[in-house]
Design an enzyme around this catalytic site. Structure first.
Site, short mmCIF file in Angstrom:
data_model
loop_
_atom_site.label_atom_id
_atom_site.label_comp_id
_atom_site.label_asym_id
_atom_site.label_seq_id
_atom_site.Cartn_x
_atom_site.Cartn_y
_atom_site.Cartn_z
N GLY A 12 0.93 -1.31 -0.15
CA GLY A 12 -0.08 -0.03 -0.15
C GLY A 12 0.75 1.28 -0.01
N SER A 13 1.77 1.35 -0.67
CA SER A 13 2.65 2.69 -0.85
C SER A 13 1.80 3.65 -1.47
CB SER A 13 3.98 2.28 -1.30
OG SER A 13 4.01 2.18 -2.90
N ASN A 14 1.20 3.13 -2.57
CA ASN A 14 0.25 4.00 -3.30
C ASN A 14 -0.83 4.61 -2.65
OD1 ASN A 14 1.23 4.73 -6.32
ND2 ASN A 14 1.64 2.60 -5.83
N ARG A 64 -15.56 -14.83 -9.57
CA ARG A 64 -15.14 -13.46 -9.66
C ARG A 64 -16.31 -12.42 -9.63
NH1 ARG A 64 -10.18 -12.81 -11.21
NH2 ARG A 64 -9.65 -14.41 -12.33
N MET A 89 -4.36 -7.13 -6.62
CA MET A 89 -3.98 -8.26 -7.62
C MET A 89 -5.30 -8.98 -7.98
SD MET A 89 -0.95 -7.08 -8.10
CE MET A 89 -0.23 -8.52 -8.80
N ILE A 91 -8.37 -9.73 -10.95
CA ILE A 91 -8.99 -9.32 -12.38
C ILE A 91 -10.39 -9.06 -12.08
CG2 ILE A 91 -9.46 -9.82 -14.66
CD1 ILE A 91 -6.94 -11.21 -14.84
N LEU A 92 -11.00 -7.87 -12.27
CA LEU A 92 -12.24 -7.43 -12.04
C LEU A 92 -13.25 -8.03 -13.01
CD1 LEU A 92 -11.56 -3.76 -10.97
CD2 LEU A 92 -12.40 -5.71 -9.54
N ASN A 106 -6.95 2.82 -12.24
CA ASN A 106 -5.82 2.09 -11.68
C ASN A 106 -4.46 2.53 -12.14
OD1 ASN A 106 -4.55 -0.52 -10.84
ND2 ASN A 106 -4.27 -1.04 -13.12
N HIS A 108 -0.63 1.40 -12.97
CA HIS A 108 0.22 0.45 -13.85
C HIS A 108 1.77 1.04 -13.92
CE1 HIS A 108 0.91 -3.16 -15.84
NE2 HIS A 108 1.64 -2.42 -16.93
N SER A 135 1.46 4.74 -15.46
CA SER A 135 0.34 5.23 -15.96
C SER A 135 -1.07 5.08 -15.12
CB SER A 135 0.11 4.63 -17.32
OG SER A 135 1.25 4.31 -18.36
N ASP A 144 -5.53 -3.73 -18.21
CA ASP A 144 -4.51 -2.68 -18.32
C ASP A 144 -4.71 -1.85 -19.62
OD1 ASP A 144 -3.40 -3.18 -15.96
OD2 ASP A 144 -1.95 -4.60 -16.91
N GLU A 173 5.20 7.01 -9.26
CA GLU A 173 3.69 6.65 -9.12
C GLU A 173 2.82 7.48 -7.98
OE1 GLU A 173 2.82 2.44 -8.72
OE2 GLU A 173 4.69 1.86 -9.70
C1 GRF Z 1 2.72 -0.62 -7.90
O1 GRF Z 1 3.76 -0.70 -8.53
C2 GRF Z 1 1.48 -0.41 -8.94
O2 GRF Z 1 1.67 0.29 -10.16
C3 GRF Z 1 1.08 -1.87 -9.19
O3 GRF Z 1 1.33 -2.50 -7.99
C4 GRF Z 1 2.16 -1.94 -7.15
C5 GRF Z 1 1.53 -1.51 -5.70
O4 GRF Z 1 2.34 -1.11 -4.95
N1 GRF Z 1 -0.30 -1.79 -9.71
P1 GRF Z 1 2.20 -0.42 -3.39
O5 GRF Z 1 1.00 -1.81 -3.04
O6 GRF Z 1 0.97 0.61 -3.75
O7 GRF Z 1 3.09 -0.18 -2.91
#
Ligand code: GRF
Length: 200
Positions: A12-14, A64, A89, A91-92, A106, A108, A135, A144, A173
């Site tokens: 969860g860094s994003n 799903r 992780m 697929i929806l 999303n 990517h 992106s 994607d 990101e």
């Molecule tokens: C990121 O590289 C994002 O682009 C990809 O999965 C990774 C998630 O990283 N979809 P984090 O969990 O947000 O650190």
């Protein structure tokens, strides 16, 4: 102020970058719910520390669409208007992407449409690319493949390992995702007939 739900599966860094951005007073969105399909996802703890409601929905033994419908119920109960996938992780289902069409984005770790799918950095290095990046895109049923809202690039240096390149891309990101969310929340980008249309 748009209400945002974030779907995660990992560290969860994003998510952390989105939480930080949405705390800035003029940011046009705030995160009201974080959902993970993995109970141990580090991002759940980050959200809890930030005082955000979390929920774990395991995907095992479900179709799903059944899994997606459980998420949909939680998102709607929380009043979510925009869904951000952040290292989610799964697929929806087509059903879910249709439900949230134009309100589902999303991030990517490649310069889409190049390098869709997994093991991106390994493939970028193997191909000898000089440039990579990240992106943010609208999610459509094809993986994607949705229209891009924002991109940022980084150089690929000789001798880079996938981990080193991944870390360099991640720094982009963390800037890019909040910027793209801001555009969507302010209505400055929308999905129209399969295209990302910008205004203002
Ligand atoms: C990121 O590289 C994002 O682009 C990809 O999965 C990774 C998630 O990283 N979809 P984090 O969990 O947000 O650190």
């Amino acid at each position: 102020m748009k209400k945002v739900g974030v779907l995660i599966s990992g560290r969860g860094s994003n998510l952390r970058a989105l939480i930080a951005a949405t705390r800035i007073p003029d940011f046009p969105a705030r995160i009201v719910l974080v959902i993970s399909n993995i109970a141990e996802a580090g991002g759940l703890a980050r959200a809890t520390e930030a005082g955000i409601q979390t929920c774990c929905i395991p995907h095992h033994g479900k179709t799903r669409e059944a899994f997606d419908r459980e998420m949909d119920v939680q998102l709607k109960q929380a009043g979510v208007e925009i869904v951000c996938l952040a290292g989610f992780m799964r697929i929806l289902s087509d059903w879910f992407t249709r439900q949230w069409q134009g309100r589902l984005i999303n991030i990517h770790p490649s310069l889409l449409p190049a390098y869709k799918g997994t093991r991106v950095h390994e493939r970028v290095i193997a191909a000898g690319e000089a440039l990579s990046g990240a992106s943010v895109h609208f999610v459509v049923p094809e993986l994607d493949a949705g229209p891009v809202i924002a991109q940022g690039s980084v150089p690929v240096h000789p001798g880079d390992s996938p981990d080193v390149l991944a870390a360099r891309v991640l720094t982009v990101e963390h800037q890019l995702y909040p910027a793209a969310l801001r555009l969507l929340a302010e209505g400055k980008v929308r999905l129209e007939q399969g295209l990302a249309v910008f205004s203002g």
